[in-house]
Design a protein around this motif. Structure first.
Motif, short mmCIF file in Angstrom:
data_model
loop_
_atom_site.label_atom_id
_atom_site.label_comp_id
_atom_site.label_asym_id
_atom_site.label_seq_id
_atom_site.Cartn_x
_atom_site.Cartn_y
_atom_site.Cartn_z
N THR A 7 -6.00 4.49 1.99
CA THR A 7 -4.99 5.06 1.11
C THR A 7 -3.65 5.15 1.82
N THR A 8 -3.67 5.58 3.09
CA THR A 8 -2.42 5.69 3.85
C THR A 8 -1.80 4.33 4.05
N ARG A 9 -2.62 3.33 4.37
CA ARG A 9 -2.09 1.97 4.57
C ARG A 9 -1.41 1.45 3.31
N ALA A 10 -1.97 1.80 2.17
CA ALA A 10 -1.45 1.25 0.91
C ALA A 10 -0.06 1.77 0.58
N THR A 11 0.38 2.85 1.23
CA THR A 11 1.70 3.39 0.95
C THR A 11 2.81 2.58 1.60
N THR A 12 2.45 1.59 2.42
CA THR A 12 3.47 0.76 3.08
C THR A 12 3.22 -0.70 2.77
N PRO A 13 3.34 -1.10 1.51
CA PRO A 13 2.98 -2.46 1.12
C PRO A 13 3.91 -3.52 1.69
N SER A 14 5.14 -3.13 2.12
CA SER A 14 6.07 -4.14 2.60
C SER A 14 5.81 -4.53 4.05
N LEU A 15 4.94 -3.81 4.72
CA LEU A 15 4.65 -4.11 6.11
C LEU A 15 3.30 -4.80 6.22
N ASN A 16 3.15 -5.66 7.24
CA ASN A 16 1.81 -6.18 7.46
C ASN A 16 0.95 -5.10 8.09
N LEU A 17 -0.34 -5.37 8.20
CA LEU A 17 -1.28 -4.34 8.64
C LEU A 17 -0.93 -3.81 10.02
N LEU A 18 -0.63 -4.69 10.97
CA LEU A 18 -0.38 -4.23 12.33
C LEU A 18 0.83 -3.30 12.40
N LEU A 19 1.91 -3.66 11.72
CA LEU A 19 3.11 -2.84 11.79
C LEU A 19 2.89 -1.48 11.15
N SER A 20 2.09 -1.41 10.11
CA SER A 20 1.80 -0.11 9.51
C SER A 20 0.93 0.73 10.44
N GLU A 21 0.01 0.07 11.15
CA GLU A 21 -0.83 0.80 12.11
C GLU A 21 0.02 1.31 13.28
N VAL A 22 0.99 0.52 13.69
CA VAL A 22 1.88 0.94 14.77
C VAL A 22 2.64 2.20 14.37
N ALA A 23 3.12 2.24 13.14
CA ALA A 23 3.85 3.42 12.68
C ALA A 23 2.96 4.66 12.71
N LEU A 24 1.72 4.51 12.29
CA LEU A 24 0.80 5.64 12.30
C LEU A 24 0.43 6.04 13.73
N ALA A 25 0.29 5.05 14.60
CA ALA A 25 0.00 5.35 16.00
C ALA A 25 1.16 6.11 16.64
N ALA A 26 2.39 5.70 16.32
CA ALA A 26 3.56 6.38 16.87
C ALA A 26 3.59 7.84 16.45
N ALA A 27 3.21 8.12 15.21
CA ALA A 27 3.17 9.51 14.75
C ALA A 27 2.13 10.31 15.52
N ARG A 28 0.98 9.70 15.78
CA ARG A 28 -0.05 10.39 16.56
C ARG A 28 0.41 10.66 17.99
N LEU A 29 1.06 9.69 18.61
CA LEU A 29 1.53 9.86 19.97
C LEU A 29 2.62 10.92 20.04
N ALA A 30 3.48 10.96 19.04
CA ALA A 30 4.53 11.98 19.01
C ALA A 30 3.91 13.36 18.93
N GLU A 31 2.89 13.49 18.10
CA GLU A 31 2.21 14.78 17.96
C GLU A 31 1.53 15.20 19.25
N ALA A 32 1.10 14.22 20.06
CA ALA A 32 0.44 14.51 21.33
C ALA A 32 1.44 14.83 22.45
N GLY A 33 2.75 14.69 22.17
CA GLY A 33 3.75 15.03 23.16
C GLY A 33 4.22 13.89 24.01
N VAL A 34 3.89 12.65 23.65
CA VAL A 34 4.34 11.48 24.40
C VAL A 34 5.85 11.32 24.22
N ASP A 35 6.57 11.05 25.31
CA ASP A 35 8.03 11.02 25.27
C ASP A 35 8.59 9.88 24.44
N SER A 36 7.97 8.73 24.48
CA SER A 36 8.49 7.54 23.78
C SER A 36 7.41 7.00 22.86
#
Length: 297
Positions: A7-36
């Motif tokens: 369902t979450t992936r489907a909200t970003t139809p303009s991106l390919n699968l990898l780029l949408s996963e990268v965006a979600l991964a970045a959100a998780r890393l930000a929540e974990a306190g990663v600087d970049s």
């Protein structure tokens, strides 16, 4: 660790699968306190899929590698990005790094740039350089690469770090020595044109404030140096004065809180002139330089 929902992936139809996963991964890393978080998410995706960050858009949906989420979970737990990928970038170099060796930081590149500029100004056919507390060999290798005909000696004490130093300097002009920086290379006394070091400089009292990536993964020998963090720098002052020719330079990295304290170690009455601090990429005091002036009293 579960992967993002369809369902979450489907909200970003303009991106390919990898780029949408990268965006979600970045959100998780930000929540974990990663600087970049975004840069790290992209670098892990590039490493997992065998492409550069600039080519991530070329990875087809059918080629998405689920191991990406294993790498993201490791980074989410604050394992250094460079330990996961096994590589670190420093100026124009790609280095092998891993457990047991200090991961080179971008701040140190500014000090190395200063050193390379000074060496070029000296206009010496074959300048002699000593890199103390060499770790991965990043400083020594960068100077050897960017200063033609430089004779570069790298000094490292730790058995664990030397595993990585040897891998990195293999095939280069860098001469590696396993030795204590405080007593190293007496055969070069009075002959060296530049002594440079990124030594341990964190006070023991600051242990709990160090980022998890460094505190839990970088070797303690490369991080901590006495109650005020300056024990090794005090020792390097004596080593550098012993090694350098009169009129030649020392450069040593320190924390952004130690500029004035380092200045008080390299005193004119000890044979140092033109001493001063320099700022890093963030504008903070980061390394100290001084020129040897004659003999120590």
């Amino acid at each position: 660790m579960t992967t993002p929902s369809e369902t979450t992936r489907a909200t970003t139809p303009s991106l390919n699968l990898l780029l949408s996963e990268v965006a979600l991964a970045a959100a998780r890393l930000a929540e974990a306190g990663v600087d970049s978080p975004r840069a790290d998410a992209e670098e892990l995706a590039a490493w997992t899929h065998g492409v550069t960050r600039g080519r991530l858009h070329t990875v087809r949906d059918g080629d998405f590698d689920a191991r990406y989420w294993e790498a993201v979970a490791r980074r989410e737990n604050r394992e250094p990005l460079q330990h996961i990928t096994g590589r670190a970038y420093f100026r124009y170099l790609e280095l092998e790094v891993g457990p047991g060796v200090f991961v080179p930081r971008p701040e140190t590149e500014v000090m190395v740039g200063w050193a390379i500029d000074r060496l070029r100004e000296l206009d010496i056919a074959e300048p002699l350089i000593v890199d103390l507390c060499s770790g991965s060999g990043a400083i020594a290798l960068a100077i050897a690469q960017e200063v033609p005909r430089a004779q570069v000696h790298a000094v490292e004490l730790s058995d664990e770090a030397l595993v990585w130093t040897r891998r990195n300097v293999e095939g280069s002009r860098v001469i590696l020595h396993q030795a204590d920086a405080r007593t190293a290379l007496p055969e070069l006394d009075g002959q060296v044109d530049l002594v440079i070091s990124n030594p341990p400089y964190i006070p023991l009292t600051e242990w709990e404030h160090v980022a998890p990536e460094a505190r839990e993964y970088d070797p303690e020998l490369a991080l901590f140096s006495g109650e005020d963090g300056l024990d090794m720098i005090r020792a390097l002052e004596r080593t550098a004065h012993r090694l350098l020719r009169p009129g030649r330079w020392l450069a040593v990295e320190h924390s952004d809180q130690q500029g004035g304290s380092v200045q008080r170690i390299f005193l004119e009455e000890y044979g140092w002139v033109e001493a001063g601090d320099h700022r890093d990429l963030t504008g903070r005091p980061r390394f100290f330089t001084a020129r040897k002036d004659g003999q120590r009293p």
